[in-house]
Design a protein around this motif. Structure first.
Motif, PDB file in Angstrom:
ATOM      1  N   ALA A  26     -18.203  94.274  23.356  1.00 55.27           N
ATOM      2  CA  ALA A  26     -19.009  93.629  22.321  1.00 55.27           C
ATOM      3  C   ALA A  26     -19.077  94.514  21.094  1.00 55.27           C
ATOM      4  CB  ALA A  26     -20.411  93.344  22.848  1.00 55.27           C
ATOM      5  N   MET A  27     -19.414  93.879  19.975  1.00 55.34           N
ATOM      6  CA  MET A  27     -19.652  94.590  18.724  1.00 55.34           C
ATOM      7  C   MET A  27     -21.153  94.795  18.581  1.00 55.34           C
ATOM      8  SD  MET A  27     -16.482  94.746  17.770  1.00 55.34           S
ATOM      9  CE  MET A  27     -16.698  95.505  16.166  1.00 55.34           C
ATOM     10  N   ASN A  28     -21.551  96.025  18.202  1.00 54.66           N
ATOM     11  CA  ASN A  28     -22.976  96.348  18.179  1.00 54.66           C
ATOM     12  C   ASN A  28     -23.342  97.081  16.886  1.00 54.66           C
ATOM     13  OD1 ASN A  28     -25.168  98.693  19.156  1.00 54.66           O
ATOM     14  ND2 ASN A  28     -25.620  96.618  19.822  1.00 54.66           N
ATOM     15  N   CYS A  29     -24.523  96.737  16.332  1.00 54.97           N
ATOM     16  CA  CYS A  29     -25.034  97.443  15.150  1.00 54.97           C
ATOM     17  C   CYS A  29     -25.945  98.561  15.599  1.00 54.97           C
ATOM     18  CB  CYS A  29     -25.803  96.476  14.252  1.00 54.97           C
ATOM     19  SG  CYS A  29     -26.539  97.307  12.808  1.00 54.97           S
ATOM     20  N   HIS A  30     -25.691  99.776  15.148  1.00 53.63           N
ATOM     21  CA  HIS A  30     -26.489 100.935  15.530  1.00 53.63           C
ATOM     22  C   HIS A  30     -27.755 101.074  14.688  1.00 53.63           C
ATOM     23  CE1 HIS A  30     -22.845 103.102  17.556  1.00 53.63           C
ATOM     24  NE2 HIS A  30     -23.197 101.992  18.157  1.00 53.63           N
ATOM     25  N   TYR A  31     -27.964 100.144  13.746  1.00 51.24           N
ATOM     26  CA  TYR A  31     -29.176 100.182  12.924  1.00 51.24           C
ATOM     27  C   TYR A  31     -30.217  99.175  13.402  1.00 51.24           C
ATOM     28  CZ  TYR A  31     -26.977 103.285   9.528  1.00 51.24           C
ATOM     29  OH  TYR A  31     -26.391 104.372   8.928  1.00 51.24           O
ATOM     30  N   CYS A  32     -29.808  97.926  13.646  1.00 55.93           N
ATOM     31  CA  CYS A  32     -30.790  96.890  14.022  1.00 55.93           C
ATOM     32  C   CYS A  32     -30.611  96.380  15.446  1.00 55.93           C
ATOM     33  CB  CYS A  32     -30.731  95.715  13.052  1.00 55.93           C
ATOM     34  SG  CYS A  32     -29.234  94.693  13.223  1.00 55.93           S
ATOM     35  N   GLY A  33     -29.493  96.735  16.089  1.00 55.67           N
ATOM     36  CA  GLY A  33     -29.266  96.313  17.465  1.00 55.67           C
ATOM     37  C   GLY A  33     -28.559  94.981  17.610  1.00 55.67           C
ATOM     38  N   PHE A  34     -28.169  94.355  16.499  1.00 53.96           N
ATOM     39  CA  PHE A  34     -27.468  93.065  16.559  1.00 53.96           C
ATOM     40  C   PHE A  34     -26.170  93.203  17.352  1.00 53.96           C
ATOM     41  CE2 PHE A  34     -24.093  90.404  14.616  1.00 53.96           C
ATOM     42  CZ  PHE A  34     -24.557  89.151  15.021  1.00 53.96           C
ATOM     43  N   THR A  35     -25.894  92.220  18.208  1.00 51.93           N
ATOM     44  CA  THR A  35     -24.696  92.240  19.050  1.00 51.93           C
ATOM     45  C   THR A  35     -23.908  90.952  18.856  1.00 51.93           C
ATOM     46  OG1 THR A  35     -25.816  93.584  20.714  1.00 51.93           O
ATOM     47  CG2 THR A  35     -23.844  92.436  21.424  1.00 51.93           C
ATOM     48  N   ALA A  36     -22.586  91.066  18.833  1.00 51.27           N
ATOM     49  CA  ALA A  36     -21.722  89.891  18.684  1.00 51.27           C
ATOM     50  C   ALA A  36     -20.495  90.039  19.577  1.00 51.27           C
ATOM     51  CB  ALA A  36     -21.296  89.727  17.230  1.00 51.27           C
ATOM     52  N   LYS A  37     -19.890  88.915  19.902  1.00 51.01           N
ATOM     53  CA  LYS A  37     -18.663  88.928  20.705  1.00 51.01           C
ATOM     54  C   LYS A  37     -17.487  89.416  19.859  1.00 51.01           C
ATOM     55  CE  LYS A  37     -19.923  85.175  23.873  1.00 51.01           C
ATOM     56  NZ  LYS A  37     -19.560  83.812  24.353  1.00 51.01           N
ATOM     57  N   VAL A  38     -16.483  89.955  20.529  1.00 47.15           N
ATOM     58  CA  VAL A  38     -15.281  90.415  19.830  1.00 47.15           C
ATOM     59  C   VAL A  38     -14.411  89.204  19.518  1.00 47.15           C
ATOM     60  CG1 VAL A  38     -13.259  91.912  19.941  1.00 47.15           C
ATOM     61  CG2 VAL A  38     -15.369  92.576  21.112  1.00 47.15           C
ATOM     62  N   PRO A  39     -14.086  88.968  18.237  1.00 48.92           N
ATOM     63  CA  PRO A  39     -13.259  87.804  17.899  1.00 48.92           C
ATOM     64  C   PRO A  39     -11.816  87.972  18.381  1.00 48.92           C
ATOM     65  CG  PRO A  39     -13.610  89.162  15.958  1.00 48.92           C
ATOM     66  CD  PRO A  39     -14.456  89.757  17.049  1.00 48.92           C
ATOM     67  N   LYS A  40     -11.194  86.864  18.701  1.00 47.29           N
ATOM     68  CA  LYS A  40      -9.795  86.908  19.144  1.00 47.29           C
ATOM     69  C   LYS A  40      -8.839  86.884  17.955  1.00 47.29           C
ATOM     70  CE  LYS A  40     -10.670  84.785  23.632  1.00 47.29           C
ATOM     71  NZ  LYS A  40     -10.397  83.639  24.534  1.00 47.29           N
ATOM     72  N   GLU A  41      -9.329  86.378  16.820  1.00 53.31           N
ATOM     73  CA  GLU A  41      -8.517  86.359  15.608  1.00 53.31           C
ATOM     74  C   GLU A  41      -9.411  86.578  14.401  1.00 53.31           C
ATOM     75  OE1 GLU A  41      -8.491  81.567  14.771  1.00 53.31           O
ATOM     76  OE2 GLU A  41      -6.819  82.436  15.903  1.00 53.31           O
ATOM     77  N   CYS A  42      -8.830  86.863  13.267  1.00 55.35           N
ATOM     78  CA  CYS A  42      -9.601  87.135  12.050  1.00 55.35           C
ATOM     79  C   CYS A  42     -10.309  85.860  11.595  1.00 55.35           C
ATOM     80  CB  CYS A  42      -8.677  87.647  10.948  1.00 55.35           C
ATOM     81  SG  CYS A  42      -9.513  87.852   9.352  1.00 55.35           S
ATOM     82  N   PRO A  43     -11.632  85.886  11.427  1.00 55.58           N
ATOM     83  CA  PRO A  43     -12.351  84.694  10.961  1.00 55.58           C
ATOM     84  C   PRO A  43     -11.977  84.288   9.549  1.00 55.58           C
ATOM     85  CG  PRO A  43     -13.871  86.314  11.909  1.00 55.58           C
ATOM     86  CD  PRO A  43     -12.554  86.997  11.727  1.00 55.58           C
ATOM     87  N   ALA A  44     -11.440  85.227   8.775  1.00 51.89           N
ATOM     88  CA  ALA A  44     -11.108  84.935   7.378  1.00 51.89           C
ATOM     89  C   ALA A  44      -9.733  84.297   7.224  1.00 51.89           C
ATOM     90  CB  ALA A  44     -11.190  86.213   6.550  1.00 51.89           C
ATOM     91  N   CYS A  45      -8.696  84.871   7.900  1.00 49.13           N
ATOM     92  CA  CYS A  45      -7.330  84.377   7.699  1.00 49.13           C
ATOM     93  C   CYS A  45      -6.651  83.914   8.983  1.00 49.13           C
ATOM     94  CB  CYS A  45      -6.478  85.454   7.025  1.00 49.13           C
ATOM     95  SG  CYS A  45      -6.127  86.874   8.096  1.00 49.13           S
ATOM     96  N   SER A  46      -7.386  83.955  10.104  1.00 46.68           N
ATOM     97  CA  SER A  46      -6.891  83.513  11.424  1.00 46.68           C
ATOM     98  C   SER A  46      -5.770  84.373  11.983  1.00 46.68           C
ATOM     99  CB  SER A  46      -6.428  82.039  11.357  1.00 46.68           C
ATOM    100  OG  SER A  46      -7.513  81.222  10.974  1.00 46.68           O
ATOM    101  N   SER A  47      -5.551  85.537  11.399  1.00 41.55           N
ATOM    102  CA  SER A  47      -4.523  86.429  11.917  1.00 41.55           C
ATOM    103  C   SER A  47      -5.002  87.086  13.212  1.00 41.55           C
ATOM    104  CB  SER A  47      -4.191  87.512  10.891  1.00 41.55           C
ATOM    105  OG  SER A  47      -3.387  88.518  11.473  1.00 41.55           O
TER     106      SER A  47
END
Length: 847
Positions: free
Chosen positions: A577-598
């Protein structure tokens, strides 16, 4: 004759500008004393709080007063010195008395309208000793898992309930819902003994064919005074293992290891016979062995238990004498002793002398969880005379210890919050590792530095303060240099230990030669392999946790940023997972770039997790563990890691700053610093100081006892002056240069620093408030104000931030005036239309 009214000023456990005044009903007049808790109503509705009575007066406050509802305590729980100390902290660090009270009191001594109680699961449920009202509350909690203050008021049909709740808390019947129980668990290990305590296995006896076995049996019989059946038992045991070489070797190893003890540690058997638990379990089934888990001391078994009571070395004896001489003319003394010089033994000697005089001692440590070795060793010396106080002890135990301090407990060992205990006759405060940034509270208020507070607090009792460290803070070094503090130095390591050999590795040059193996230089990797081959241990320091600090797209350069903060998310492999060391927000690891789909997503940078992963590839047989915030979130996990490393069940310990603090392992022969540049080039005026301290401290982990140590520091900037100072052990040169730079650019210790942060969730509101606030500050402080400036991370946890840095000369009157100007500016801003929701944080003596 006119009746004379009595009023009491009450400190409430939240941020009010000043204490609130109540009148004392006639029936409670004899019960109210300074330092007791009183039950009061504040604000509208049913908001009931337990506040501290700080002053009794005949003067009315100028507004209609409410009565106090009850007196919670029969005797004061807060001393006059504490209240004076609280007032000083509130004034110096620009916060309210309520915020200081909230930080000072254990949770179980703070009762508010939002308090929720529940039955203590460890109580024996014997309510016979309770009075009728106490029994009603306990009985209601048997039916309902938890009750609020308001529900208890309805059950008892009365408004004043705090004295009843307080008694139930003191009896151990109740606990507060917000209490976190993180019990200290004893350290345990598997131990092995002969089956049936030398009993006969049974069956026909046979001759043992191995002459070695006969000699071994005779040897153990001569050394152990066995029963008449012991020889027969061992012969039968060896016969039972004839078909298994591993079992025979294990039994032989056991006999050798058990010459002076009935039980042998299983890990020692594994090492001696080169077997695992499966072999021991097989022998247990044959009734050759009994295997049990037993509690053991956390002090290592290499003689550390007695190291704090053995005779002082000549250097230590001289240090003790010099400290006592310095205390004749100075109230505060700096003990500057290089790593491994035996400062703790000096502390023990001074504490023992203080106890003989009937004194009381406070021993401060920067982070209690990181100093378990020192705690255990001190307890081995002082036994029940010493008590440990910190945030991880549960609420009821903290209250009990609070009361013991009131009763005159002799030695308290604790983190920064232990300064708030109700001491009497305090005579000595020891601040160990005084340079450590953990002594400074950063958030929330009070943002105090417990090292500096200790100096003031000691003055209230006429006590002495000893500041101990190998790498003093620049301020402490300066105070010693100008003669404000006494100064004692220890320049030799204890025993036969020598300072480690330090080598700087040019990672830039190795990259050009393409010899880097991932993030390891060939020199460091070779040194790790050599160290492990010699059965020694390695500590690797990387000042960043996680696997990689940035996930980016190689196609369009998109980066995965936190939605709440202006910072990239860190990838944590163990969580995937992706984690923020400042606020604790957590997100899943994307399989492709959300911006260009690469699909071309790259991980950049490295943290402790990645280092651990690379090591497992390069050294598949090495026993590796990681010590950082992710692996040591609970004390139990942390203690197990240290225990395993101390027991030499691990070869390599990879860690963040945790590995630099208070750890003493005699088998550590190599320390590696993965990336010194991240320390050297951090945008903060203390970067050089912290880098020098961290590198010196982590280097000090190598070569303890008689083990020759080595330190390898990887860096691109190999000519950096701080690295040169560490390499050449030039402590004085570093401080002299740093002091010149601080004086030139108006930084501590020549100037006081006050930082002010303006925060709001709406950028427009924050920006508008900054325009007004800047003008207010500069009208009063002029060029002493630096800013407004955007911080390194301009948005944290949805709040936009703008910072100011205010530099004030070291003059008491100017500092007081500057604080008044800042406080007035804050008041004017927040009273302005539309700015009441703007948050402003003031940090005096930024660290």
């Amino acid at each position: 004759m006119m009746h004379q009214a009595f009023f009491v000023e009450v400190i409430l456990p939240f941020a009010t500008p000043k204490p609130y005044t109540y009148h004392i009903p006639d029936e409670l007049r004899k019960e109210v004393q300074i330092g007791v808790r009183v039950e009061v109503q504040f604000g509208t509705g049913r908001n009931i709080y337990a506040g501290i009575a700080m002053a009794i007066t005949h003067s009315a406050p100028g507004y209609t007063t409410k009565p106090i509802l009850s007196v919670v305590d029969k005797e004061p729980i807060v001393t006059a010195q504490q209240i004076q100390f609280w007032q000083w902290i509130a004034g110096y660090y620009m916060c309210t008395l309520g915020e200081v009270m909230n930080a000072a009191l254990p949770t179980n001594l703070k009762l508010t309208g939002e308090t929720t109680v529940m039955l203590n699961p460890e109580h024996n449920a014997d309510f016979a000793a309770l009075d009728d009202k106490e029994y009603l509350v306990a009985e209601a909690l048997l039916l309902q898992k938890e009750l609020t203050i308001e529900q208890i008021q309805k059950i008892l049909q009365q408004k004043t309930v705090y004295p009843i709740i307080n008694r139930l808390l003191m009896y151990g019947v109740l606990e507060l819902k917000e209490e976190l129980h993180q019990k200290y668990k004893p350290k345990t290990a598997l131990f092995v003994a002969l089956g049936g305590q030398w009993s006969v296995v049974g069956g026909q006896s046979s001759e043992i064919s191995s002459k070695q076995n006969d000699e071994t049996i005779t040897e153990i019989n001569e050394s152990r005074q066995p029963t008449t059946d012991s020889l027969q038992f061992l012969r039968k045991a060896f016969n039972a293992t004839l078909k298994s070489d591993k079992q025979t070797q294990t039994l032989l190893a056991f006999v050798q290891l058990s010459k002076k003890q009935n039980w042998v540690k299983a890990s020692d058997l594994y090492a001696a016979a080169k077997v695992d638990i499966a072999v021991l379990r097989a022998m247990e089934k044959k009734e050759i062995f009994v295997i049990e888990e037993k509690e053991i001391s956390r002090v290592n078994s290499k003689g550390e238990e007695i190291s704090l009571t053995t005779a002082l070395s000549a250097t230590q004896a001289q240090a003790v004498a010099d400290i006592k001489t310095a205390f004749e003319t100075k109230n505060t003394v700096l003990l500057q002793g290089i790593t491994g010089s035996g400062k703790t033994r000096v502390y023990v000697e001074l504490i023992q002398e203080e106890l003989k005089r009937g004194g009381r001692v406070l021993y401060l440590l920067p982070e209690i969880a990181l100093t378990s070795q020192i705690i255990t060793r001190l307890k081995a010396v002082f036994g029940n005379d010493i008590a440990v106080y910190h945030s991880r002890v549960n609420g009821q135990e903290r209250v009990e210890l609070w009361n013991q301090v009131v009763a005159g407990r002799q030695i308290i060992l604790g983190a920064r919050s232990s300064l708030f205990l109700p001491f009497q006759n305090l005579s000595l405060i020891i601040v160990d590792e005084e340079h450590d940034s953990s002594y400074k509270q950063h958030d929330p208020n009070p943002r105090y530095n417990s090292r500096d507070c200790a100096v003031y607090f000691a003055g209230l009792f006429g006590a002495k303060v000893l500041l101990g460290t190998a790498t003093p803070s620049v301020e402490t070094y300066y105070n010693a240099d100008i003669g404000k503090y006494g100064w004692v130095k220890m320049t030799q390591r204890f025993g036969n230990a020598t300072l480690p050999e330090i080598q700087i590795v040019d990672t830039g040059a190795e990259n050009k030669k393409r010899t880097m193996l991932g993030n390891f230089s060939p020199q460091l990797l070779s040194a790790i392999k050599d160290t492990i081959a010699k059965k020694k241990q390695v500590i690797l320091f990387q000042n960043r946790r996680g696997y990689a600090p940035t996930l980016t797209c190689s196609n369009c350069t998109w980066t995965f940023d936190c939605r709440n903060c202006d910072v990239t998310l860190t990838y944590h492999k163990h969580l995937n997972a992706m984690n923020c060391h400042y606020c604790g927000f957590t997100a899943k690891v994307p399989k492709e770039c959300p911006a260009c789909s690469s699909p071309s997503l790259l991980l950049k940078g490295y943290g402790t997790e990645r280092i651990e992963d690379e090591l497992k590839i390069h050294l598949p047989d090495a026993r590796i563990a990681r010590l950082d915030l992710d692996t040591a979130r609970s004390k139990i996990n942390f203690a197990k890691l240290l225990d395993d490393f101390e027991a030499q069940e691990l070869d390599i310990l990879v860690g963040t700053q945790m590995v630099t603090k208070g750890l003493d392992f005699e088998k550590v022969a190599l320390v590696g610093v993965m990336n010194a540049d991240s320390l050297l080039h951090y945008p903060n005026f203390r970067a050089a100081e912290r880098a020098f301290q961290l590198l010196t401290q982590v280097s000090g982990r190598a070569g303890r006892k008689e083990t020759a140590g080595k330190v390898l520091i990887q860096s691109y900037d190999t000519k950096h002056l701080v690295l040169r100072d560490v390499l050449e052990n030039q402590t004085e040169r570093f401080y002299e240069r740093e002091l010149k730079e601080r004086e030139r650019f108006q930084y501590p210790p020549y100037y006081r620093l006050i930082s002010v942060s303006v925060r709001h969730k709406k950028y427009e509101v924050m920006a508008a408030s900054v325009k007004i606030f800047t003008q207010l500050l500069k009208n009063g402080l002029g060029t002493r104000v630096s800013g407004p400036a955007e911080p390194l991370v301009p948005r944290v946890n949805t709040y936009y931030i703008t910072d100011y840095l205010i530099k004030v000369e070291r003059d008491a009157e100017r500092i007081i005036l500057a604080k008044k100007i800042i406080a007035d500016a804050i008041t004017q801003l927040q009273h302005g239309e539309g700015f009441s929701t703007v948050k402003i944080a003031v940090n005096v003596d930024v660290y």
